[in-house]
Motif scaffolding. Structure first.
Motif, PDB file in Angstrom:
ATOM      1  N   LEU A 178     -20.422  54.106  58.968  1.00  0.00           N
ATOM      2  CA  LEU A 178     -20.727  53.317  60.167  1.00  0.00           C
ATOM      3  C   LEU A 178     -20.718  51.822  59.870  1.00  0.00           C
ATOM      4  O   LEU A 178     -20.229  51.027  60.680  1.00  0.00           O
ATOM      5  CB  LEU A 178     -22.072  53.742  60.750  1.00  0.00           C
ATOM      6  N   SER A 179     -21.222  51.437  58.723  1.00  0.00           N
ATOM      7  CA  SER A 179     -21.210  50.027  58.332  1.00  0.00           C
ATOM      8  C   SER A 179     -19.780  49.528  58.179  1.00  0.00           C
ATOM      9  O   SER A 179     -19.428  48.442  58.670  1.00  0.00           O
ATOM     10  CB  SER A 179     -21.984  49.853  57.029  1.00  0.00           C
ATOM     11  N   GLU A 182     -18.072  49.172  61.555  1.00  0.00           N
ATOM     12  CA  GLU A 182     -18.531  47.942  62.220  1.00  0.00           C
ATOM     13  C   GLU A 182     -17.763  46.728  61.693  1.00  0.00           C
ATOM     14  O   GLU A 182     -17.413  45.830  62.450  1.00  0.00           O
ATOM     15  CB  GLU A 182     -20.038  47.764  61.994  1.00  0.00           C
ATOM     16  N   ASN A 183     -17.480  46.725  60.402  1.00  0.00           N
ATOM     17  CA  ASN A 183     -16.779  45.597  59.780  1.00  0.00           C
ATOM     18  C   ASN A 183     -15.294  45.549  60.120  1.00  0.00           C
ATOM     19  O   ASN A 183     -14.708  44.462  60.109  1.00  0.00           O
ATOM     20  CB  ASN A 183     -16.938  45.639  58.257  1.00  0.00           C
ATOM     21  N   LYS A 234     -13.672  47.323  62.893  1.00  0.00           N
ATOM     22  CA  LYS A 234     -13.251  47.719  64.247  1.00  0.00           C
ATOM     23  C   LYS A 234     -12.499  46.603  64.972  1.00  0.00           C
ATOM     24  O   LYS A 234     -11.487  46.865  65.628  1.00  0.00           O
ATOM     25  CB  LYS A 234     -14.439  48.203  65.081  1.00  0.00           C
ATOM     26  N   ASN A 235     -12.957  45.371  64.857  1.00  0.00           N
ATOM     27  CA  ASN A 235     -12.271  44.286  65.560  1.00  0.00           C
ATOM     28  C   ASN A 235     -10.925  43.954  64.932  1.00  0.00           C
ATOM     29  O   ASN A 235      -9.999  43.529  65.631  1.00  0.00           O
ATOM     30  CB  ASN A 235     -13.161  43.055  65.647  1.00  0.00           C
ATOM     31  N   GLU A 294     -12.295  53.274  70.257  1.00  0.00           N
ATOM     32  CA  GLU A 294     -13.714  53.620  70.344  1.00  0.00           C
ATOM     33  C   GLU A 294     -14.035  54.652  69.284  1.00  0.00           C
ATOM     34  O   GLU A 294     -13.167  55.392  68.830  1.00  0.00           O
ATOM     35  CB  GLU A 294     -14.072  54.192  71.723  1.00  0.00           C
ATOM     36  N   THR A 308     -12.444  59.024  66.291  1.00  0.00           N
ATOM     37  CA  THR A 308     -11.968  57.744  66.801  1.00  0.00           C
ATOM     38  C   THR A 308     -10.934  58.050  67.868  1.00  0.00           C
ATOM     39  O   THR A 308     -10.183  59.024  67.764  1.00  0.00           O
ATOM     40  CB  THR A 308     -11.341  56.861  65.702  1.00  0.00           C
TER      41      THR A 308
END
Length: 91
Positions: A12-13, A16-17, A19-20, A32, A45
């Motif tokens: 998950l970390s 988060e790093n 995804k963008n 998503e 995903t």
């Protein structure tokens, strides 16, 4: 994707790093992350790409190799992936 329970926070970390970066990849229109309601170690995903070639370009990119190198060792079992066509979309 089914993860070892101890690896979920790291996955998950990392998501988060990155995804963008994935969302900004040429041709990516949507990304998503979903979690199974009954098993906290199962994730999906869902992404949409402008053209199939855009997805292939991502899969061959340094970004994908970086993401995959961080993700694959965390799996409990081999991940599965599907490419699908949209048959009906509500507006």
């Amino acid at each position: 994707m089914e993860f070892k329970a101890t690896e979920v926070p790291a996955f998950l970390s990392n998501f988060e790093n990155v995804k963008n970066k994935i969302r900004s990849f040429p041709g990516c229109r949507f990304l998503e992350l979903y979690r199974d309601k009954n098993d906290d170690t199962i994730f999906f995903t869902y992404s949409r790409w402008e053209m199939e070639q855009d997805l292939e370009n991502y899969r061959k990119s340094a970004l994908f190799k970086e993401v995959w190198a961080q993700t694959k060792p965390k799996f409990r079992i081999k991940a599965e992936a599907w490419s699908v066509d949209t048959l009906y979309r509500e507006m």
